[in-house]
Design a protein around this motif. Sequence first.
Motif, PDB file in Angstrom:
ATOM      1  N   ARG A   1      -4.168   8.565  16.949  1.00 25.25           N
ATOM      2  CA  ARG A   1      -5.700   8.477  17.266  1.00 25.25           C
ATOM      3  C   ARG A   1      -6.018   8.453  15.722  1.00 25.25           C
ATOM      4  NH1 ARG A   1      -6.386  13.617  18.999  1.00 25.25           N
ATOM      5  NH2 ARG A   1      -5.916  13.415  21.049  1.00 25.25           N
ATOM      6  N   ALA A   2      -5.960   9.046  14.559  1.00 27.80           N
ATOM      7  CA  ALA A   2      -6.423   8.882  13.246  1.00 27.80           C
ATOM      8  C   ALA A   2      -6.033   7.373  13.091  1.00 27.80           C
ATOM      9  CB  ALA A   2      -6.007   9.347  12.459  1.00 27.80           C
ATOM     10  N   GLY A   3      -4.787   6.530  13.334  1.00 30.85           N
ATOM     11  CA  GLY A   3      -5.298   5.391  13.260  1.00 30.85           C
ATOM     12  C   GLY A   3      -4.414   4.903  11.973  1.00 30.85           C
ATOM     13  N   ALA A   4      -3.026   6.132  11.643  1.00 27.00           N
ATOM     14  CA  ALA A   4      -2.253   6.366  10.759  1.00 27.00           C
ATOM     15  C   ALA A   4      -1.349   5.524  11.474  1.00 27.00           C
ATOM     16  CB  ALA A   4      -1.139   7.565  10.359  1.00 27.00           C
ATOM     17  N   THR A   5      -0.487   4.563   9.539  1.00 21.79           N
ATOM     18  CA  THR A   5       0.100   3.210  10.579  1.00 21.79           C
ATOM     19  C   THR A   5       2.403   4.100  10.467  1.00 21.79           C
ATOM     20  OG1 THR A   5       1.039   3.420   7.549  1.00 21.79           O
ATOM     21  CG2 THR A   5      -1.329   2.344   8.214  1.00 21.79           C
ATOM     22  N   HIS A   6       2.908   2.734  10.699  1.00 21.43           N
ATOM     23  CA  HIS A   6       3.795   3.199  10.657  1.00 21.43           C
ATOM     24  C   HIS A   6       5.152   3.376   9.961  1.00 21.43           C
ATOM     25  CE1 HIS A   6       5.159  -0.726  10.683  1.00 21.43           C
ATOM     26  NE2 HIS A   6       6.536  -0.777  10.477  1.00 21.43           N
ATOM     27  N   HIS A   7       4.124   3.610   8.083  1.00 14.57           N
ATOM     28  CA  HIS A   7       5.292   3.593   7.630  1.00 14.57           C
ATOM     29  C   HIS A   7       4.008   4.517   6.699  1.00 14.57           C
ATOM     30  CE1 HIS A   7       6.644  -0.964   7.031  1.00 14.57           C
ATOM     31  NE2 HIS A   7       6.926   0.032   7.455  1.00 14.57           N
ATOM     32  N   SER A   8       5.075   5.822   6.299  1.00 10.18           N
ATOM     33  CA  SER A   8       4.706   6.705   5.501  1.00 10.18           C
ATOM     34  C   SER A   8       5.554   7.644   4.173  1.00 10.18           C
ATOM     35  CB  SER A   8       4.717   7.715   6.669  1.00 10.18           C
ATOM     36  OG  SER A   8       3.793   8.025   7.814  1.00 10.18           O
ATOM     37  N   ALA A   9       5.166   8.059   3.745  1.00  6.95           N
ATOM     38  CA  ALA A   9       6.299   8.939   2.068  1.00  6.95           C
ATOM     39  C   ALA A   9       6.169  10.449   3.894  1.00  6.95           C
ATOM     40  CB  ALA A   9       4.986   9.133   1.726  1.00  6.95           C
TER      41      ALA A   9
ATOM     42  N   PRO B   1       9.194  14.685  -7.447  1.00  3.18           N
ATOM     43  CA  PRO B   1       9.469  14.006  -7.133  1.00  3.18           C
ATOM     44  C   PRO B   1      10.893  13.851  -5.737  1.00  3.18           C
ATOM     45  CG  PRO B   1      10.359  16.233  -8.599  1.00  3.18           C
ATOM     46  CD  PRO B   1       8.694  15.712  -8.213  1.00  3.18           C
ATOM     47  N   GLU B   2      10.841  14.834  -4.879  1.00  6.07           N
ATOM     48  CA  GLU B   2      11.272  14.397  -3.974  1.00  6.07           C
ATOM     49  C   GLU B   2      10.248  14.257  -2.750  1.00  6.07           C
ATOM     50  OE1 GLU B   2      12.960  18.532  -3.403  1.00  6.07           O
ATOM     51  OE2 GLU B   2      14.348  18.502  -4.284  1.00  6.07           O
ATOM     52  N   THR B   3      10.104  12.836  -3.527  1.00  7.31           N
ATOM     53  CA  THR B   3       9.316  11.918  -1.676  1.00  7.31           C
ATOM     54  C   THR B   3      10.042  11.147  -1.802  1.00  7.31           C
ATOM     55  OG1 THR B   3       6.764  13.138  -2.962  1.00  7.31           O
ATOM     56  CG2 THR B   3       6.701  10.859  -1.379  1.00  7.31           C
ATOM     57  N   THR B   4      10.602  10.405  -0.686  1.00 11.51           N
ATOM     58  CA  THR B   4      10.782   9.646  -0.102  1.00 11.51           C
ATOM     59  C   THR B   4       9.591   8.851   0.948  1.00 11.51           C
ATOM     60  OG1 THR B   4      12.571   9.073   1.202  1.00 11.51           O
ATOM     61  CG2 THR B   4      11.796  10.797   1.919  1.00 11.51           C
ATOM     62  N   PHE B   5      10.332   7.374   1.295  1.00 13.13           N
ATOM     63  CA  PHE B   5       9.785   6.427   2.087  1.00 13.13           C
ATOM     64  C   PHE B   5      10.416   6.739   3.323  1.00 13.13           C
ATOM     65  CE2 PHE B   5      10.406   2.303   4.111  1.00 13.13           C
ATOM     66  CZ  PHE B   5       9.267   2.650   5.099  1.00 13.13           C
TER      67      PHE B   5
ATOM     68  N   LEU C   1       0.959  -0.588   0.289  1.00 12.87           N
ATOM     69  CA  LEU C   1      -0.115   0.094  -0.268  1.00 12.87           C
ATOM     70  C   LEU C   1       1.124   1.641   0.288  1.00 12.87           C
ATOM     71  CD1 LEU C   1      -2.661   1.499   0.294  1.00 12.87           C
ATOM     72  CD2 LEU C   1      -2.595   1.129   2.146  1.00 12.87           C
ATOM     73  N   THR C   2       1.749   1.528   0.735  1.00 12.89           N
ATOM     74  CA  THR C   2       2.809   2.920   1.296  1.00 12.89           C
ATOM     75  C   THR C   2       3.457   3.057  -0.426  1.00 12.89           C
ATOM     76  OG1 THR C   2       2.090   2.490   3.255  1.00 12.89           O
ATOM     77  CG2 THR C   2       4.602   3.507   1.962  1.00 12.89           C
ATOM     78  N   ALA C   3       3.965   1.826  -0.694  1.00 15.49           N
ATOM     79  CA  ALA C   3       4.482   1.778  -2.124  1.00 15.49           C
ATOM     80  C   ALA C   3       4.106   2.207  -3.337  1.00 15.49           C
ATOM     81  CB  ALA C   3       5.385   0.278  -2.594  1.00 15.49           C
ATOM     82  N   ALA C   4       3.078   1.854  -2.809  1.00 11.48           N
ATOM     83  CA  ALA C   4       1.701   2.810  -4.256  1.00 11.48           C
ATOM     84  C   ALA C   4       1.775   4.111  -3.782  1.00 11.48           C
ATOM     85  CB  ALA C   4       0.483   1.910  -4.322  1.00 11.48           C
ATOM     86  N   LEU C   5       1.327   4.155  -3.116  1.00 10.42           N
ATOM     87  CA  LEU C   5       1.234   5.628  -2.397  1.00 10.42           C
ATOM     88  C   LEU C   5       2.058   6.763  -2.713  1.00 10.42           C
ATOM     89  CD1 LEU C   5      -0.053   7.941  -0.733  1.00 10.42           C
ATOM     90  CD2 LEU C   5       0.901   7.326   0.907  1.00 10.42           C
ATOM     91  N   VAL C   6       3.825   6.416  -2.365  1.00  4.72           N
ATOM     92  CA  VAL C   6       5.004   6.427  -2.344  1.00  4.72           C
ATOM     93  C   VAL C   6       5.186   6.497  -4.465  1.00  4.72           C
ATOM     94  CG1 VAL C   6       7.645   6.518  -3.153  1.00  4.72           C
ATOM     95  CG2 VAL C   6       5.849   5.704  -0.748  1.00  4.72           C
ATOM     96  N   GLY C   7       4.853   5.802  -5.022  1.00  4.23           N
ATOM     97  CA  GLY C   7       5.066   5.599  -6.177  1.00  4.23           C
ATOM     98  C   GLY C   7       3.933   6.607  -7.218  1.00  4.23           C
TER      99      GLY C   7
END
Length: 464
Positions: free
Chosen positions: A432-440, A317-321, A304-310
Amino acid sequence: MRYPKIGLLPLYVELYDRSTPEIRPDIERAYRHAAELLRQQHLEVLETSVCRLEAEFAAAIAQFEQADVDAVVTLHLAYSPSLESEKVLAATQLPLLILDTTPTYTFDQTTDDSAIMLNHGIHGVQDMCNLLRRNGKAYQIFAGHMEHSDVTARVAGAARAAMVAHELRRSRIGLVGEPFAGMGDFRVPAEAMERELGIVTVPYDFEKGAARVAAVTPAEVEAEYEADCRRFAVDPAMPRAVYDRTAPTCLAIRRWAAEEKLTGYTINFLETAGRPAGLPVMPFTECCTAMANGVGYAGEGDVLTAALVGALLQTYPETTFVEMFCPDWEHGSVFLSHMGEFNYAVADGKPLLQEKPFPFTDAENPTVAYQTMKGGRAVLVNLAPFGDGRYTLTLADGEMLSIRGENRLAKAVNGWFRPDTPLPAFLEAYSRAGATHHSALVYGCTAAELQSLGELLPCSVVCI
């Protein structure tokens, strides 16, 4: 990276072509001028003929759909009766961005009455939006003068968000191994992701992968080494043998991504690196290079996060995992890190290519290239699943700190994000929002610009 592609839809009324045909040249000039101003916002603008009747609207929308635009931007050149356009607009799956503007900046008691004909499109907007809302069609609206406000910039921001949604929905994400055992927050069944978000998962074939590694030639390794010597500062203490055993796996993963037309991939280092018929080494440097080349990545089998980052990389272009590791309570920031993967495009200078101890499996030590993430404004973006097709997009503006002087954490992926919200409140709201530990992490963007991404996916949005 590409520019967002929009279809600029001009709305008009047939009555005026019959009653006052002499103003039509001015109407068309206003349309071309609007198109040019939008192009100045780094949008690819597809033009079409002025639309007055339902058949003309249908032809224009078909043209935009055929061209695979990211969004339709509507422009009322004068009043346009809503029932001519509403059915066509309600039927398209393309996002609708309503540009509510007129050519004249000042319209007061000194204005000549002839200007009315060119400046009364706003009540056509109101007519159309009422019908769209009554019939449950989503849209976004942006009002202002095109040269004396930020309206074109806001339209462009929404178009970029639409492009991210478009790219996400056609993601092809490679999965090397299975998701990390016991790590549950980002997990979504592959069939559900494809059905709900359009993300296709492509499992890695280890037998074919081993053949790709074996097929890498010494000449290819040497060419990659020469390229890496330009890209990185090479640690003189690193034996060349460490590089030579890492590069074939990196090049094989790159070839796999190209052959499968992947928009991103994810690797579970613990399950795949070093096991029989697995990856000979963990290809950290290729995971980073992939992001620098616009291919998404996330760790531990997180499709899921790999798709978001892609998807984000295609516009930003200055996006990172990233992962949030450790809070710095004193300075109100949080330490961002990971084992060895970040986008080299966000490095504050040349990364140092070095050998990394790898005690987790029986795989040999790989190369890594570390550098502190650069300072600047950025937004943290998280896409979290909640089952039954429910997702939440969590967004937080902040500052990546510029690090000067001694940095004892330089031999790791490292950077410090200071959210605009005080750190304790930020962390509370995030979980509180339930966000995961992997982000962009996205430089050069804002939460406000990405808010509409949640509406386009669709999912709920939390801004911290």
